[in-house]
Design an enzyme around this catalytic site. Structure first.
Site, PDB file in Angstrom:
ATOM      1  N   CYS A 111       0.826  -1.202   0.000  1.00  0.00           N
ATOM      2  CA  CYS A 111       0.000   0.000   0.000  1.00  0.00           C
ATOM      3  C   CYS A 111       0.861   1.253   0.000  1.00  0.00           C
ATOM      4  O   CYS A 111       0.468   2.291  -0.545  1.00  0.00           O
ATOM      5  CB  CYS A 111      -0.954   0.000   1.182  1.00  0.00           C
ATOM      6  SG  CYS A 111      -0.130  -0.041   2.795  1.00  0.00           S
ATOM      7  N   HIS A 550      -1.623   1.704   7.423  1.00  0.00           N
ATOM      8  CA  HIS A 550      -2.062   1.558   6.034  1.00  0.00           C
ATOM      9  C   HIS A 550      -1.959   2.908   5.343  1.00  0.00           C
ATOM     10  O   HIS A 550      -2.272   3.952   5.924  1.00  0.00           O
ATOM     11  CB  HIS A 550      -3.506   1.049   5.990  1.00  0.00           C
ATOM     12  CG  HIS A 550      -4.036   0.858   4.598  1.00  0.00           C
ATOM     13  ND1 HIS A 550      -3.509  -0.070   3.723  1.00  0.00           N
ATOM     14  CD2 HIS A 550      -5.047   1.482   3.926  1.00  0.00           C
ATOM     15  CE1 HIS A 550      -4.170  -0.024   2.578  1.00  0.00           C
ATOM     16  NE2 HIS A 550      -5.104   0.921   2.675  1.00  0.00           N
TER      17      HIS A 550
END
Length: 819
Positions: A111, A550
């Protein structure tokens, strides 16, 4: 004015008759260029033309008819037909609206990479370069990351885009460059950005041409360094500096260049030739030694001085004048064979360090001027530093109070820092914000972070300044300003602090403007920057903790100006309020200039006029991309497809069509009067002078290689040489790359300083040094061309030196085995 009827269109006169059945038959056929079947095929309506294509061909079929005598230009609208390299919007609006909204698949904790790639993809100057100037994306360096990135950008912005793309090739290339990104652990998105952009610069960089005026007051270090300095690492709550964004500008550091597998097998020692008569060979060796001892450099001409890397340190007794800004500064390049060196150390003080540019440096590079003043003698040293991104501290409550206080404002303004950023703020507003901070935490803005970065830093205590005039550690003051502003400003907020055993994250919310970020308060007084306002393009956000989190990205689509959230494969439209509430980590701001938009419309209108032109002018396709995407494109730079003699370099002649665009005279006249630069080009021809220089260089390479092979062969056949000369293998590899044609520039003087150690006034070979051993004749041959030193010999009459000698001979034999 009466409406224009459809029959007034001049293109309808050439449209041939075609029936419905014929159209259906053609729709079930194939593209005549790439043999792809329907249903998305296009049929040419030119009378007598039966062409059917898919529209994806590199060559546009309409140009075939537009270039034919007496034919109308094409079926395109004139503004798009003549201005296709100026105006980006050449497709229907409904087709373009969905472009750039392609997700990226997470291929194992990636990510951080996906968010960074989406943020870069929504930077129009960079993206349009890879879309419109694809012919310029050429490299012979492994792993050819620029090719992988070009393919990825093309997929992301393709009109027939899929829902997501898998960035496998680019990820494999990044892992080959930096082992840190191997495996499946979560990585830092900012570190990935630096690694990617540094490699793109290395693969795409081109040497800048030589300037006409060689008089410069200050030599500037071209190694881009971010100024991770000052109290931001000590006084403010932030992570430790993770170092500057380094992009080496000195070419081919020994042993670092990746070598082709096919070239790796090439050796430097030829097959056995016929054994020459000892008398002839001895005569030739004596001639080499005589030439060397007499100082005659008549073998193959020339030597170069060593490029010296230095930080700029300009000392004045009074208030220093800031150096000449980097914008418009064109460094020197030498295209002639190097001149002879005269002894060691043969350092040429007048030779300048080579300068390079790429699309990465054009878009992201800016300059900071830093000043340090000694509080004892008032000596001021000034340093120019290039930056690719700025790492800003996040100030805490006490730091905010200092930044907003009136006393601090006064000291900052006097020191030339950024106190004027807070000059308009009154005490009432400050007190209200301070009270709010006790209940809801500190209200930190991006302007606060910038002010903290550019605030003056008192150098005292353990951080005292080493004054060159006083020759002692002294208390000092350091402050900095921006000398030149980048087209796209990349801002990194220091949210992570890495201690010895653990890492922590600063989750303080930093508010940032979507439009109108003003950098005027942080600009040097003598800066030539005209545009200081920036609008937000994209922001990378991190959710979670330092150990588990994230990454996502919020990006503004350049076509419809709407904001979207890019969360790996998912792409969702969001509101501006959602973006402003994000926990920003990396922000990309682009210069905002309404005059540039008006200028593009004006040039597009000149194309629409379709005035008859007696002359056609060639202009750089790369500069044209700057014109339509940059707020300040700068002077026209046709030097990227011209040599110093005004012709096309032989190595660019085969793909010259990818480098240039032809303009009518009225458009060229307008652009030239508005931006200057040049030179004007009406005719393209391959430069004969450059071709002659290339031939001379090839001849020189062959002569040096052949002579070395013969001398080294004779040295290997000697059973008991009287004396053996040592040479630095780092320098030897650079020379080897030159004679093999891997590097266009010859190496500098021989540098044995790294393999020697001084013992009792005598130079001896450093233990474990990266060195090779050659004969006296070979040393004399190389030294007569390149100069340098120091001279280092070993006597093979001691047993342990014999062992070292044999090992080093084997080493250089492996390194120099010939083709």
């Amino acid at each position: 004015m009466p409406p224009v009827s459809s029959c007034d269109c001049p293109h309808l006169d050439c449209v041939g008759e075609i029936t419905k059945e014929e159209l259906i038959q053609k729709s079930h056929g194939q593209c005549q260029d790439c043999k792809v079947g329907g249903p998305n095929l296009w049929a040419c309506l030119e009378n007598g033309c039966a062409y059917v294509g898919c529209g994806e061909s590199h060559t546009d079929h309409s140009t075939v008819h537009s270039q034919a005598p007496g034919s109308p230009t094409s079926l395109r609208v004139p503004s798009n037909g003549g201005c296709e390299d100026i105006d980006m919007e050449t497709e229907e609006e409904d087709e373009i609206r969905a472009r750039g909204l392609t997700g990226l698949k997470n291929i194992g904790n990636t990510c951080y990479m996906n968010a960074a790639l989406q943020a870069l993809s929504n930077c129009p100057p960079l993206t349009q370069f890879f879309l419109e100037c694809g012919g310029l994306v050429r490299t012979d360096k492994k792993p050819a990351l620029c090719k992988s990135y070009q393919k990825l950008v093309s997929d992301l912005w393709h009109k027939n885009r899929p829902s997501y793309v898998v960035p496998t090739n680019l990820f494999q290339g990044i892992k080959a460059i930096n082992p840190m990104f191997r495996g499946y652990a979560q990585q830092d998105s900012q570190e990935f950005l630096r690694c990617l952009m540094d490699q793109l610069h290395e693969e795409l960089k081109e040497q800048l041409p030589e300037p006409c005026d060689q008089s410069h007051g200050i030599a500037m270090d071209d190694s881009p360094e971010e100024d991770n300095h000052s109290q931001s690492d000590n006084d403010f709550q932030s992570c430790e500096s993770c170092g500057s964004s380094e992009r080496a500008e000195n070419e081919v550091q020994g042993g670092n260049a990746l070598i082709d597998d096919t070239n790796e097998a090439e050796m430097l020692i030829p097959e056995q030739d016929e054994i020459q008569a000892n008398r002839e060979w001895q005569k030739e060796k004596n001639m080499i030694n005589d030439l060397y001892r007499s100082g005659t450099n008549g073998i193959t001409g020339g030597s170069t001085g060593v490029d010296i890397d230095k930080d700029v340190d300009t000392t004045t007794e009074t208030t220093p004048q800031s150096p000449v800004p980097m914008e418009g500064h064109i460094p020197k390049m030498s295209s002639s064979p190097p001149k002879a060196a005269s002894g060691w150390p043969s350092l040429n003080p007048n030779k300048r360090q080579k300068k390079y540019r790429s699309i990465i440096s054009d878009v992201f590079d800016g300059t900071i001027v830093s000043s340090v003043q000694c509080l004892t003698c008032d000596r001021v040293s000034v340093t120019l530093e290039n930056f690719q991104d700025i790492s800003l501290p996040i100030p805490g409550k006490e730091d905010l109070a200092k930044l907003h206080s009136s006393t601090h404002q006064t000291s900052l303004v006097k020191a030339g820092s950024c106190g004027e950023a807070y000059a308009p703020q009154g005490w009432i507003a400050f007190v209200m914000e301070y009270i709010k901070s006790w209940f809801w935490g500190p209200v930190v803005t991006l302007q606060d972070c910038l002010a903290a970065f550019f605030a003056r830093d008192e150098l005292k205590g353990d951080n005292m300044y080493s004054c060159e005039k006083c020759k002692k550690l002294r208390n000092g003051v350091k402050f900095c300003k921006m000398q030149s502003l980048p087209e796209i400003l990349c801002i990194h907020l220091k949210r992570f602090r890495h201690e010895l055993m653990f890492s922590t994250k600063i989750s303080t919310h930093v508010s940032f403007p979507l439009e109108g970020l003003d950098l005027q308060p942080f600009l040097a007084k003598d800066s030539s920057a005209q545009t200081t306002s920036y609008d937000l393009l994209s922001v990378i956000c991190h959710h979670g903790t330092a150990s588990n989190g994230h990454y996502i990205a919020y990006c503004r689509n350049d076509v419809n100006n709407l904001w979207y959230e890019f969360d790996d494969q998912s792409v969702t439209e969001v509101s501006e309020a959602c973006v402003q509430n994000a926990e920003a980590y990396v922000l990309f701001y682009k210069k905002s200039n309404e005059d540039a938009v008006k200028e593009r419309r004006r040039v597009s209108g000149l194309f629409n006029m379709m005035e008859p032109s007696l002359l056609q002018f060639y202009i750089s396709r790369q500069w044209l991309n700057k014109f339509k995407t940059f707020a300040e494109p700068g002077p026209i730079s046709n030097d990227d497809f011209l040599c110093l003699h005004g012709g096309v370099p032989p190595n660019k002649a085969t793909f010259i069509d990818d480098l240039v665009v032809m303009l009518p005279q009225n458009v060229w006249d307008h652009l030239y009067s508005r931006y200057g630069g040049g030179p004007a080009v009406n005719h393209l021809y391959v430069c004969h002078t450059c071709q002659t220089e290339i031939e001379k260089l090839e001849k020189r390479r062959k002569q040096e290689l052949d002579m070395f092979v013969r001398l080294n062969k004779a040295f290997q056949e000697e059973e008991s040489p009287v004396v053996i000369y040592c040479i630095s293998m780092q320098w030897f590899r650079e020379w080897e790359g030159f004679v093999k044609g891997k590097d266009n520039d010859p190496p500098g003087p021989i540098d044995n300083s790294k393999i020697t150690v001084n013992k009792n006034g005598h130079l001896t070979l450093k233990q474990g040094a990266d060195s090779g051993q050659i004969s006296e004749e070979t040393w004399n041959f190389l030294h007569s061309i390149y100069g340098g030193g120091p001279l280092l010999t070993v006597r093979p009459n001691i047993s342990h030196q014999e062992v070292e000698s044999s090992q080093s001979e084997e080493k250089i034999e492996v390194e120099t085995r010939s083709v």
